[in-house]
Motif scaffolding. Structure first.
Motif, mmCIF file in Angstrom:
data_model
loop_
_atom_site.group_PDB
_atom_site.id
_atom_site.type_symbol
_atom_site.label_atom_id
_atom_site.label_comp_id
_atom_site.label_asym_id
_atom_site.label_seq_id
_atom_site.Cartn_x
_atom_site.Cartn_y
_atom_site.Cartn_z
ATOM 1 N N THR A 1 0.831 -1.202 0.000
ATOM 2 C CA THR A 1 0.000 0.000 0.000
ATOM 3 C C THR A 1 0.865 1.251 0.000
ATOM 4 N N ARG B 1 -7.156 -4.726 3.646
ATOM 5 C CA ARG B 1 -6.935 -5.469 2.398
ATOM 6 C C ARG B 1 -6.804 -6.969 2.649
ATOM 7 N N SER C 1 -11.849 2.263 4.483
ATOM 8 C CA SER C 1 -10.650 2.480 3.663
ATOM 9 C C SER C 1 -10.636 3.898 3.100
#
Length: 186
Positions: free
Chosen positions: A134, A154, A175
């Motif tokens: 990420t 995730r 998120s």
């Protein structure tokens, strides 16, 4: 990899480890890391979690206690036999901290025999890998708690997803809130 972690990110992992030890677990799981994210007051992870109603206490209640002494109910008769007035203690605690405070307090009866630090479960390691991925995708140089939380989101972990659903939100919405906080912090 850990040199890229900011102090608040390291604090998340320390909180996770401390909770694992307190619960008698030889492992640090994604739930422990989520607890660390919620326990911090850092804006990129703690704020989005708190805004949707997920607190360190609500996460802790969902995590299993491993080995150690039984966490059964207190026996007022046994306490009375050694000179402790349980109802008096309860009344004093509730007067100071509010109704139900004694039941809400974490069980700190932890065995003192553990000498080895808990290790990350394969799933927790995977969340850290997703965290790094990420960070790379967002072109950020340092890892902050929000990145750790995005790595957990995730992961598609049952406990994490369940807590988010119980709070009345979705992984996608949380998120988005974390990404918003990361953008504001940048």
């Amino acid at each position: 990899m850990f040199e890229r972690f900011t102090e608040p990110s390291r604090a998340v992992l320390v909180e996770a480890e401390d909770l694992a030890v307190e619960l008698g677990s030889p492992w640090i799981s994604p739930g422990h890391i989520l607890y660390g994210c919620a326990a911090g007051r850092e804006a990129t992870a703690g704020k989005p979690l708190h805004d949707c109603g997920i607190t360190a206490a609500s996460i802790r209640r969902q995590l299993p206690r491993a080995d150690g002494p039984p966490a059964g109910p207190v026996d007022p008769g046994a306490l009375s036999a050694i000179g402790i007035d349980y109802e008096g203690v309860r009344a004093a605690v509730e007067e100071t901290f509010g109704p139900g405070a004694l039941e809400a307090a974490p069980d700190r009866r932890v065995p003192m025999t553990r000498t080895r630090k808990p290790r990350f479960t394969p799933e927790a390691k995977r969340s850290l890998e997703l965290t790094v991925r990420t960070v790379q995708e967002l072109h950020h140089g340092r890892i902050v708690p929000g990145h750790l939380l995005l790595g957990l989101l995730r992961l598609d972990n049952e406990l994490v997803s369940g807590l988010i659903e119980e709070a009345g939100t979705t992984v996608a919405a949380l998120s988005a809130a974390v990404l918003s906080q990361l953008t504001a912090a940048a």
